[in-house]
Scaffold this active site. Structure first.
Site, PDB file in Angstrom:
ATOM      1  CB  SER A 155      -0.942  -0.043   1.193  1.00 35.29           C
ATOM      2  OG  SER A 155      -1.897   0.960   1.071  1.00 35.29           O
ATOM      3  CG  HIS A 156       0.645   3.714   3.498  1.00 35.89           C
ATOM      4  ND1 HIS A 156      -0.163   2.661   3.849  1.00 35.89           N
ATOM      5  CD2 HIS A 156       1.362   4.025   4.600  1.00 35.89           C
ATOM      6  CE1 HIS A 156       0.040   2.363   5.122  1.00 35.89           C
ATOM      7  NE2 HIS A 156       0.967   3.177   5.608  1.00 35.89           N
ATOM      8  CG  ASP A 188      -6.245   1.169  -0.408  1.00 32.55           C
ATOM      9  OD1 ASP A 188      -5.262   1.933  -0.511  1.00 32.55           O
ATOM     10  OD2 ASP A 188      -6.293   0.224   0.412  1.00 32.55           O
ATOM     11  NE  ARG A 189      -3.454   4.651   3.167  1.00 32.82           N
ATOM     12  CZ  ARG A 189      -2.845   4.906   4.312  1.00 32.82           C
ATOM     13  NH1 ARG A 189      -2.381   6.126   4.560  1.00 32.82           N
ATOM     14  NH2 ARG A 189      -2.654   3.947   5.195  1.00 32.82           N
ATOM     15  CG  ASP A 216      -2.726   4.101  -1.308  1.00 28.25           C
ATOM     16  OD1 ASP A 216      -3.570   3.864  -2.178  1.00 28.25           O
ATOM     17  OD2 ASP A 216      -2.577   3.367  -0.301  1.00 28.25           O
ATOM     18  CG  ASP A 251      -3.278  -0.388  -1.984  1.00 27.97           C
ATOM     19  OD1 ASP A 251      -3.034   0.778  -1.630  1.00 27.97           O
ATOM     20  OD2 ASP A 251      -3.883  -1.196  -1.262  1.00 27.97           O
ATOM     21  CE  LYS A 304      -7.122   2.602   2.775  1.00 26.79           C
ATOM     22  NZ  LYS A 304      -6.830   1.459   3.654  1.00 26.79           N
TER      23      LYS A 304
HETATM   24  C1  VG1 Z   1      -2.907   2.490   8.519  1.00 28.00           C
HETATM   25  C2  VG1 Z   1      -4.058   3.449   8.720  1.00 28.00           C
HETATM   26  C3  VG1 Z   1      -5.374   2.709   8.622  1.00 28.00           C
HETATM   27  C4  VG1 Z   1      -5.456   1.984   7.278  1.00 28.00           C
HETATM   28  C5  VG1 Z   1      -4.244   1.084   7.107  1.00 28.00           C
HETATM   29  C6  VG1 Z   1      -4.198   0.428   5.745  1.00 28.00           C
HETATM   30  O1  VG1 Z   1      -2.912   1.504   9.524  1.00 28.00           O
HETATM   31  O2  VG1 Z   1      -3.949   4.094   9.955  1.00 28.00           O
HETATM   32  O3  VG1 Z   1      -6.426   3.631   8.767  1.00 28.00           O
HETATM   33  O4  VG1 Z   1      -6.627   1.212   7.207  1.00 28.00           O
HETATM   34  O5  VG1 Z   1      -3.049   1.849   7.256  1.00 28.00           O
HETATM   35  O6  VG1 Z   1      -4.176   1.381   4.722  1.00 28.00           O
HETATM   36  P1  VG1 Z   1      -1.952   1.565  10.824  1.00 28.00           P
HETATM   37  O7  VG1 Z   1      -2.235   0.311  11.591  1.00 28.00           O
HETATM   38  O8  VG1 Z   1      -0.560   1.680  10.311  1.00 28.00           O
HETATM   39  O9  VG1 Z   1      -2.354   2.798  11.554  1.00 28.00           O
HETATM   40  V1  VG1 Z   1      -3.393   1.010   3.266  1.00 28.00           V
HETATM   41  O10 VG1 Z   1      -3.849   2.148   2.164  1.00 28.00           O
HETATM   42  O11 VG1 Z   1      -1.781   1.027   3.808  1.00 28.00           O
HETATM   43  O12 VG1 Z   1      -3.815  -0.539   2.975  1.00 28.00           O
HETATM   44 CO    CO Z   2      -3.483   1.599   0.295  1.00 32.88          CO
END
Ligand code: VG1
Ligand code: CO
Length: 545
Positions: free
Chosen positions: A113-114, A282-283, A278, A280, A377
């Site tokens: 993801s990010h 989804d953000r 981001d 993938d 998302k």
């Molecule tokens: C973070 C965010 C959370 C989100 C998750 C996955 O998690 O705070 O809101 O759902 O990333 O997003 P954490 O446990 O690091 O706070 V993604 O776009 O990285 O799949």
């Molecule tokens: Co993501």
């Protein structure tokens, strides 16, 4: 057909976090590491034989190798068919859409993801179930338990690797591999939800937009939708080519990592609308000209105006937000006479509410927004929702948000991330904070702020009754302000402490303060009560959004 059973031994630490298993690429490159996890997923899914699996990822380094391995393992584990995105690419929301549209058994998403990518970066894998949503906690825990007992995995060892760079249907052992266009199903779904004619007219009237795909998987989707279908001029989408290392950047659309986009949206000549997605896709991040929007406000404004958009004309059944997300959406829900559910962090907690028809829109403060159209998302969806609102209302992002604040009040909001704290120190901080909870209620913290209650958030799923404890320490102040502390479940290095700060200001005469200033007293109190500097040894937060 030659199925090999390969002996293996468990790896410690294959427990999925907030969103799947994420580790350094080098960890995933160890022999058997990915294979073990995938076999544990398959072993935990009775009835997968003869079924269809969806497979794709965000194109980061190691994506292609992982696709080859998983195809061979799916064949050896009795799947009848795998639908794989061309080039091994599928955004997270597109996987969700394809699973649902084609009634697949489930899907595997390859993404961190990010998190940054490349050989030194992160890799990740996540299983989504037949509803298109991330595996719920009881399933991820079962997968983890299985990884700890695994003795062997099965893999098809015959033949050449499958070509997944061109569309078409191929055979791997006893299984069919169908290479699909990663964008087509998703783009069709978007056209069912949004008013494409109104958005085309918006572009035709010389409005301008800049979409930064951050060299991640959102690029092909954004080009197809904004430039090809909606007639935005070529060049509207920037950084639209998915790169294995995201060009060396964090593909994390927020004010800290999308500074280029924010700069491009400032000044009289700037585009009317800016957005980013981001790794993938989804953000989402939403910007107006000279105007940065918080994700919490975004959710609230979308809920306020949802009936302007074709897919939501019938109104909302409910809203759901993660606990740390600001309570701006709660105000809208109250005005609409619907429930605003409060869930732990992570999209997997929205799945039951969406399936049961108890929520239509969902959101997280971490630049995540979505609806019941899929079970993830959805970055591009959120951008289209905003564009549809701009086109149908004739107003700008800033006008819509200011009108929202005037009606509902403003929730000043910020998240401070303290990254790379040694795990033992971060655990000590949280343990001390939890131990102090009983003594915090009623405490006067100065600056007119008194703690009304303090707890460790626990969630009982209203649909299946499952309980999730320890989801974050909450300090609720008498004036409606909040401070929330939790440790990240997506990082791969040390621990990240997330501190979420929120203050409600009903008076429009006070809606123009700089955010960090408006939250100044809460920032002070957070450090005093949790001893952030003392425990972390750090002088300041690493990332402020
Ligand atoms: C973070 C965010 C959370 C989100 C998750 C996955 O998690 O705070 O809101 O759902 O990333 O997003 P954490 O446990 O690091 O706070 V993604 O776009 O990285 O799949
Ligand atoms: Co993501």
């Amino acid at each position: 057909m030659s199925i090999q059973t390969v002996p293996t031994r468990p790896f410690a630490g294959q427990r999925p976090g907030t969103s799947g298993l994420r580790k350094k690429v080098a960890v995933f490159q160890q022999p058997h590491y990915l294979e073990n996890f995938v076999q544990a997923v398959f072993d935990t899914l009775p009835g997968h034989e003869g079924q269809t699996l969806v497979l794709g990822g965000d194109g980061r380094f190691h994506n292609r190798e992982a696709v080859c391995t998983i195809l061979r393992m799916a064949a050896a584990n009795g799947f009848a068919k795998v639908l794989v995105g061309r080039g091994g690419l599928l955004s997270t929301p597109a996987v969700s859409a394809v699973i649902r549209r084609r009634a697949a058994f489930g899907g595997l998403i390859l993404s961190a993801s990010h998190n940054p990518g490349g050989p030194e970066g992160d890799f990740g894998i996540k299983y989504n179930a037949a509803n298109g949503g991330p595996a719920p906690e009881r399933l991820t825990e079962a997968i983890y338990a299985r990884t700890q007992q695994l003795e062997a995995y099965r893999i098809e060892s015959d033949g050449e690797d499958i070509d997944f760079d061109s569309l078409g249907t191929r055979r791997l052992g006893g299984m069919i591999v169908e290479v699909i266009d990663p964008v087509a199903d998703y783009a069709e779904l978007m056209q069912q939800l949004f008013d494409f004619d109104a958005m085309r007219a918006w572009f035709a009237a010389d409005h301008r937009m800049r979409f930064d795909a951050m060299s991640a998987v959102g690029g092909p989707y954004a080009r197809a939708i904004f430039e090809d279908l909606l007639g935005a001029p070529a060049g509207t989408v920037v950084n639209g080519e998915p790169l294995e290392d995201f060009g060396g950047h964090h593909p994390d659309p927020n004010p800290a990592h999308a500074t280029e986009l924010i700069a491009a949206l400032s000044g009289a000549d700037a585009p009317d609308f800016g957005a980013a997605s981001d790794g993938d896709a989804d953000r989402n991040m939403i910007l107006g000209r000279d105007f940065v929007l918080t994700p919490s406000d975004s959710l609230a404004v979308l809920a306020e105006h949802a009936t302007r958009v074709p897919g939501y004309r019938a109104g909302l059944a409910g809203i759901a937000r993660s606990m740390p997300t600001s309570r701006a959406a709660d105000k809208v829900a109250a005005a609409l006479g619907i429930t605003c559910h409060e869930t732990p962090t992570g999209w997997k907690f929205f799945g039951n509410l969406l399936d049961a028809g108890q929520a239509t829109l969902c959101g997280e403060e971490s630049y995540g927004t979505g609806s019941n159209h899929v079970r993830e998302k959805d970055g591009l969806w959120a951008v289209l929702f905003w564009l549809n609102l701009l086109a149908s209302s004739g107003r700008s992002v800033e006008e819509l948000v200011r009108a929202h604040w005037a009606r509902f009040g403003r929730h000043y909001y910020s998240r401070h991330d303290w990254e790379g704290i040694p795990t033992a120190r971060a655990d000590a901080l949280m343990a001390e904070l939890r131990a102090s909870l009983p003594s915090l209620a009623g405490r006067d913290c100065g600056d007119g702020l008194r703690i009304a209650s303090a707890d460790d958030f626990a969630y009982t799923d209203p649909v299946d009754g499952s309980v999730s404890n320890g989801q974050g320490v909450r300090l609720l102040f008498a004036d409606g302000s909040r401070i929330v502390f939790r440790l990240s479940g997506t990082g791969t290095e040390g621990a990240t402490l997330r501190v979420y700060l929120e203050r409600y200001e009903p008076d429009p005469a006070h809606h123009d303060q700089p955010v960090q200033q408006a939250l100044g007293a809460l920032i002070r109190i957070a450090d005093e009560l949790a001893g952030i500097r003392r425990h972390s040894g750090m002088g300041a937060a690493s990332v402020v959004t």
